[in-house]
Motif scaffolding. Structure first.
Motif, PDB file in Angstrom:
ATOM      1  N   ALA A 107       0.943   3.861   0.962  1.00  0.00           N
ATOM      2  CA  ALA A 107      -0.159   3.532   1.878  1.00  0.00           C
ATOM      3  C   ALA A 107      -0.459   4.692   2.823  1.00  0.00           C
ATOM      4  O   ALA A 107      -1.573   4.845   3.310  1.00  0.00           O
ATOM      5  CB  ALA A 107       0.184   2.279   2.673  1.00  0.00           C
ATOM      6  N   LEU A 108       0.551   5.517   3.076  1.00  0.00           N
ATOM      7  CA  LEU A 108       0.376   6.639   4.018  1.00  0.00           C
ATOM      8  C   LEU A 108       0.138   7.962   3.296  1.00  0.00           C
ATOM      9  O   LEU A 108       0.143   9.019   3.918  1.00  0.00           O
ATOM     10  CB  LEU A 108       1.617   6.756   4.918  1.00  0.00           C
ATOM     11  CG  LEU A 108       1.704   5.720   6.038  1.00  0.00           C
ATOM     12  CD1 LEU A 108       3.103   5.674   6.629  1.00  0.00           C
ATOM     13  CD2 LEU A 108       0.698   6.031   7.139  1.00  0.00           C
ATOM     14  N   ARG A 109      -0.065   7.874   1.990  1.00  0.00           N
ATOM     15  CA  ARG A 109      -0.223   9.114   1.215  1.00  0.00           C
ATOM     16  C   ARG A 109      -1.414   9.922   1.775  1.00  0.00           C
ATOM     17  O   ARG A 109      -2.467   9.366   2.040  1.00  0.00           O
ATOM     18  CB  ARG A 109      -0.451   8.791  -0.260  1.00  0.00           C
ATOM     19  CG  ARG A 109      -0.109   9.939  -1.191  1.00  0.00           C
ATOM     20  CD  ARG A 109       0.428   9.422  -2.496  1.00  0.00           C
ATOM     21  NE  ARG A 109      -0.514   8.481  -3.094  1.00  0.00           N
ATOM     22  CZ  ARG A 109      -1.436   8.818  -3.982  1.00  0.00           C
ATOM     23  NH1 ARG A 109      -1.532  10.042  -4.402  1.00  0.00           N
ATOM     24  NH2 ARG A 109      -2.256   7.899  -4.473  1.00  0.00           N
ATOM     25  N   GLY A 110      -1.209  11.175   1.985  1.00  0.00           N
ATOM     26  CA  GLY A 110      -2.303  12.008   2.483  1.00  0.00           C
ATOM     27  C   GLY A 110      -2.181  12.264   3.980  1.00  0.00           C
ATOM     28  O   GLY A 110      -2.729  13.232   4.494  1.00  0.00           O
ATOM     29  N   ILE A 111      -1.425  11.434   4.681  1.00  0.00           N
ATOM     30  CA  ILE A 111      -1.367  11.575   6.145  1.00  0.00           C
ATOM     31  C   ILE A 111      -0.725  12.913   6.542  1.00  0.00           C
ATOM     32  O   ILE A 111      -1.085  13.504   7.563  1.00  0.00           O
ATOM     33  CB  ILE A 111      -0.639  10.370   6.798  1.00  0.00           C
ATOM     34  CG1 ILE A 111      -0.959  10.319   8.291  1.00  0.00           C
ATOM     35  CG2 ILE A 111       0.849  10.388   6.563  1.00  0.00           C
ATOM     36  CD1 ILE A 111      -0.528   9.040   8.973  1.00  0.00           C
ATOM     37  N   GLN A 128     -11.994   5.376   4.406  1.00  0.00           N
ATOM     38  CA  GLN A 128     -12.844   4.239   4.002  1.00  0.00           C
ATOM     39  C   GLN A 128     -12.357   3.556   2.732  1.00  0.00           C
ATOM     40  O   GLN A 128     -12.482   2.353   2.574  1.00  0.00           O
ATOM     41  CB  GLN A 128     -14.283   4.736   3.762  1.00  0.00           C
ATOM     42  CG  GLN A 128     -14.926   5.391   4.955  1.00  0.00           C
ATOM     43  CD  GLN A 128     -15.399   4.367   5.975  1.00  0.00           C
ATOM     44  OE1 GLN A 128     -15.436   3.182   5.674  1.00  0.00           O
ATOM     45  NE2 GLN A 128     -15.732   4.815   7.178  1.00  0.00           N
ATOM     46  N   ASN A 129     -11.793   4.382   1.817  1.00  0.00           N
ATOM     47  CA  ASN A 129     -11.506   3.806   0.496  1.00  0.00           C
ATOM     48  C   ASN A 129     -10.129   3.141   0.393  1.00  0.00           C
ATOM     49  O   ASN A 129      -9.720   2.722  -0.677  1.00  0.00           O
ATOM     50  CB  ASN A 129     -11.640   4.893  -0.594  1.00  0.00           C
ATOM     51  CG  ASN A 129     -10.786   6.098  -0.268  1.00  0.00           C
ATOM     52  OD1 ASN A 129     -10.185   6.124   0.810  1.00  0.00           O
ATOM     53  ND2 ASN A 129     -10.721   7.074  -1.164  1.00  0.00           N
ATOM     54  N   GLN A 130      -9.428   3.059   1.521  1.00  0.00           N
ATOM     55  CA  GLN A 130      -8.092   2.463   1.445  1.00  0.00           C
ATOM     56  C   GLN A 130      -8.176   0.938   1.312  1.00  0.00           C
ATOM     57  O   GLN A 130      -9.002   0.309   1.978  1.00  0.00           O
ATOM     58  CB  GLN A 130      -7.295   2.795   2.701  1.00  0.00           C
ATOM     59  CG  GLN A 130      -5.868   2.295   2.608  1.00  0.00           C
ATOM     60  CD  GLN A 130      -4.975   2.965   3.623  1.00  0.00           C
ATOM     61  OE1 GLN A 130      -5.331   3.080   4.771  1.00  0.00           O
ATOM     62  NE2 GLN A 130      -3.823   3.402   3.187  1.00  0.00           N
ATOM     63  N   ASN A 131      -7.308   0.385   0.473  1.00  0.00           N
ATOM     64  CA  ASN A 131      -7.415  -1.071   0.309  1.00  0.00           C
ATOM     65  C   ASN A 131      -6.837  -1.798   1.535  1.00  0.00           C
ATOM     66  O   ASN A 131      -5.910  -1.321   2.186  1.00  0.00           O
ATOM     67  CB  ASN A 131      -6.860  -1.528  -1.056  1.00  0.00           C
ATOM     68  CG  ASN A 131      -5.378  -1.774  -1.038  1.00  0.00           C
ATOM     69  OD1 ASN A 131      -4.845  -2.401  -0.123  1.00  0.00           O
ATOM     70  ND2 ASN A 131      -4.698  -1.274  -2.053  1.00  0.00           N
ATOM     71  N   LEU A 137      -0.370  -3.101   5.937  1.00  0.00           N
ATOM     72  CA  LEU A 137       1.044  -2.735   5.866  1.00  0.00           C
ATOM     73  C   LEU A 137       1.366  -1.629   6.883  1.00  0.00           C
ATOM     74  O   LEU A 137       2.355  -1.685   7.613  1.00  0.00           O
ATOM     75  CB  LEU A 137       1.362  -2.250   4.440  1.00  0.00           C
ATOM     76  CG  LEU A 137       2.821  -2.139   4.066  1.00  0.00           C
ATOM     77  CD1 LEU A 137       3.461  -3.511   3.974  1.00  0.00           C
ATOM     78  CD2 LEU A 137       2.975  -1.411   2.711  1.00  0.00           C
ATOM     79  N   VAL A 138       0.472  -0.637   6.939  1.00  0.00           N
ATOM     80  CA  VAL A 138       0.691   0.489   7.853  1.00  0.00           C
ATOM     81  C   VAL A 138       0.599   0.012   9.309  1.00  0.00           C
ATOM     82  O   VAL A 138       1.452   0.347  10.148  1.00  0.00           O
ATOM     83  CB  VAL A 138      -0.359   1.602   7.595  1.00  0.00           C
ATOM     84  CG1 VAL A 138      -0.260   2.681   8.654  1.00  0.00           C
ATOM     85  CG2 VAL A 138      -0.175   2.189   6.208  1.00  0.00           C
ATOM     86  N   LEU A 139      -0.424  -0.789   9.596  1.00  0.00           N
ATOM     87  CA  LEU A 139      -0.599  -1.263  10.979  1.00  0.00           C
ATOM     88  C   LEU A 139       0.601  -2.094  11.423  1.00  0.00           C
ATOM     89  O   LEU A 139       1.109  -1.940  12.534  1.00  0.00           O
ATOM     90  CB  LEU A 139      -1.881  -2.083  11.105  1.00  0.00           C
ATOM     91  CG  LEU A 139      -3.169  -1.260  11.065  1.00  0.00           C
ATOM     92  CD1 LEU A 139      -4.397  -2.165  10.956  1.00  0.00           C
ATOM     93  CD2 LEU A 139      -3.274  -0.373  12.307  1.00  0.00           C
ATOM     94  N   GLN A 140       1.046  -2.941  10.518  1.00  0.00           N
ATOM     95  CA  GLN A 140       2.203  -3.784  10.846  1.00  0.00           C
ATOM     96  C   GLN A 140       3.441  -2.940  11.105  1.00  0.00           C
ATOM     97  O   GLN A 140       4.225  -3.220  11.994  1.00  0.00           O
ATOM     98  CB  GLN A 140       2.520  -4.673   9.658  1.00  0.00           C
ATOM     99  CG  GLN A 140       2.039  -6.080   9.821  1.00  0.00           C
ATOM    100  CD  GLN A 140       2.363  -6.831   8.571  1.00  0.00           C
ATOM    101  OE1 GLN A 140       1.538  -6.899   7.683  1.00  0.00           O
ATOM    102  NE2 GLN A 140       3.559  -7.353   8.470  1.00  0.00           N
ATOM    103  N   PHE A 141       3.624  -1.902  10.295  1.00  0.00           N
ATOM    104  CA  PHE A 141       4.789  -1.038  10.443  1.00  0.00           C
ATOM    105  C   PHE A 141       4.772  -0.351  11.812  1.00  0.00           C
ATOM    106  O   PHE A 141       5.772  -0.335  12.532  1.00  0.00           O
ATOM    107  CB  PHE A 141       4.813   0.000   9.315  1.00  0.00           C
ATOM    108  CG  PHE A 141       5.953   0.963   9.422  1.00  0.00           C
ATOM    109  CD1 PHE A 141       7.240   0.574   9.087  1.00  0.00           C
ATOM    110  CD2 PHE A 141       5.759   2.260   9.866  1.00  0.00           C
ATOM    111  CE1 PHE A 141       8.305   1.453   9.193  1.00  0.00           C
ATOM    112  CE2 PHE A 141       6.815   3.154   9.968  1.00  0.00           C
ATOM    113  CZ  PHE A 141       8.090   2.747   9.632  1.00  0.00           C
TER     114      PHE A 141
END
Ligand SMILES: Cc1cc2nc3c(=O)[nH]c(=O)nc-3n(C[C@H](O)[C@H](O)[C@H](O)COP(=O)(O)OP(=O)(O)OC[C@H]3O[C@@H](n4cnc5c(N)ncnc54)[C@H](O)[C@@H]3O)c2cc1C
Length: 443
Positions: A107-111, A128-131, A137-141
């Motif tokens: 989910a964090l690929r590219g960051i 924009q294209n992230q599901n 998942l990222v926000l919760q983490f």
């Protein structure tokens, strides 16, 4: 030659590690602690009703950081592995997340490739294209693990943390069989007891080169003054960030203006934690999975997440089988609970748990035997949970850790620069580092 004592302010993990390092090197240290107990954000209750230590603050040992494990071994404590499996509410069902760290990394690929720092929330808005599942998942983490506000936390710092996630995958999380409190007692008592003065709240640090006078409020209301040639400030970031006029602030004379900029680049998150003991482990029964609309039995579940709840994260005591559940609200979730008293927090937690488990609150209450709850932002001597880096804060920890004029030294999780900030391990490492710096200033 008589070496003047060194004052340590704060008997949390950092302050105690600093004082222990000084004492082991034959230096006299005086620890001033505002609370009536040691440990700070480590607060282990030994409530016999629970069958396991109740950790209202730190609970897990993340991986195998050196200084912390050395202490665990010296103290002769037992650590055991915690299974790191997760289930998440998704489209109404509680589904198993097969490989949590790998999912998060994906989910964090590219960051890691971002060039200019920005907030994590802004980073996600631009992708924009992230599901939506990955975003969530990222926000919760970030809210849960970092206790952070996604609008504030630096995306670059999350990228750095993400590199460490590989370790999370390989390295186990542990708990201490006797709780973290046992480690704090070991630091204080062995080999020789430290001079820790409880209920001694530092209010003013008056200093000039090699001369420090700390003014304190004591239980009987009498002001006390302690003098030394240097001081290790091991206070929580939340205390240091308070404006001088705020009750509970520690004033410096002259002020430490050089540190104020660094402090403003660090955020200090919020956590509400609740530990509940039930008559039985009702979630382990076959019917519980149906009630919770889970895709498999909850008997072997560890961490359960539902981002729609006030307490969105819960975990069991696994591998220990006791009817105990822990609820956790971090970051902006915890912010929404500020101002509630213990009873109201308990009600809110039970409401979340009822919704998670598909049980009516009344039925759940009938099973509840005992509960302990703590909102760390309402704690006068913590003012929050732990630190995180805000946008542009990459050098803030380093600058906070720098001594001033060989006289003021800084310890505490927020000052760790070895990638362990926000943790017990970081606090301990920072205390050892500050003590060595203070002794080095002798020469
Ligand atoms: C709910 C929660 C869960 C956590 N879970 C984990 C975990 O699982 N694993 C992990 O590694 N870390 C965890 N942490 C983080 C960890 O607890 C901290 O990073 C660490 O304990 C901080 O230690 P410290 O010494 O820097 O600060 P503290 O422990 O806050 O110590 C500072 C001390 O200063 C004292 N003080 C404050 N004001 C004054 C004053 N004016 N005068 C004198 N003394 C004063 C305080 O009472 C306190 O004892 C958690 C934290 C919280 C809140």
């Amino acid at each position: 030659m008589h070496m003047a004592p060194i004052i340590v302010i704060g008997a949390g993990a950092a302050g105690l590690a600093a004082a222990r390092t000084l004492a082991d090197a034959g230096r006299e240290a005086v620890v001033l602690e505002a609370r009536c107990r040691i440990g700070g954000r480590i607060h282990t209750l030994n409530d016999p009703a629970f069958g396991v230590p109740v950790e209202l603050g730190a609970e897990f040992v993340h991986g195998r950081p050196d200084a912390l494990w050395r202490l665990i071994h010296d103290a002769g404590l037992t650590a055991y592995d915690v299974p790191f499996d997760h289930m998440q509410r998704h489209s109404g069902r509680l589904v198993t997340i097969d490989d949590y760290p790998a999912r998060l990394r994906e989910a964090l690929r590219g960051i890691a490739r971002i060039r200019h720092d920005l907030s994590l929330a802004e980073y996600l808005r631009r992708r924009q294209n992230q599901n939506p599942g990955q975003r969530e998942l990222v926000l919760q983490f970030v809210r849960g693990f970092d206790a952070a506000d996604p609008e504030q936390i630096s995306a670059k710092s999350v990228a750095a943390e993400q590199e460490g996630l590989a370790n999370m995958e390989e390295e186990t999380q542990f708990r201490l069989l006797d709780g973290y409190g046992a480690l704090m007692r070991h630091l204080t008592g062995s080999p020789a007891p430290l001079d820790v003065r409880l209920r001694t709240e530092a209010t003013l640090i008056r200093w000039k080169r090699r001369v420090v006078e700390v003014h304190c409020a004591t239980p009987r209301g009498e002001p006390a003054r302690v003098r030394a040639s240097r001081v290790i400030v091991a206070l929580p970031l939340g205390t240091l960030q308070l404006p001088a006029s705020e009750p509970g602030a520690v004033r410096f004379e002259p002020d430490i203006t050089v540190k104020r900029r660094a402090m403003s680049r660090l955020g200090y998150g919020s956590i509400a934690k609740v530990v509940l003991r039930f008559r039985e482990a009702f979630w382990e029964r076959p019917a519980a999975a149906r009630a919770a609309r889970a895709d498999e039995s909850l008997r072997n579940s560890s961490f359960l997440h539902d981002p729609t709840l006030a307490f969105p994260t819960w975990w069991t005591a696994r591998p220990v089988r006791v009817p105990v559940l822990t609820g956790w609200a971090g970051g902006t979730y915890a912010d929404r609970l500020i101002g509630l008293d213990s009873q109201e927090l308990l009600v809110e937690a039970m409401r979340s748990l009822g919704a998670l488990m598909g049980r009516r609150p009344g039925a759940l209450r009938a099973l509840l035997e005992a509960g302990h709850v703590r909102h760390w932002s309402s704690d006068r001597f913590a003012r929050g949970a732990y630190s995180y880096e805000c946008v542009g804060g990459a050098r803030a920890r380093r600058s906070l850790a720098m001594p001033i004029e060989g006289t003021l030294f800084f310890a505490g999780e927020a000052t760790d620069t070895m990638g362990q900030a926000s943790t017990v391990a970081g606090a301990i490492a920072s205390g050892v580092r500050a003590a060595r710096q203070a002794m080095g200033a002798d020469t």
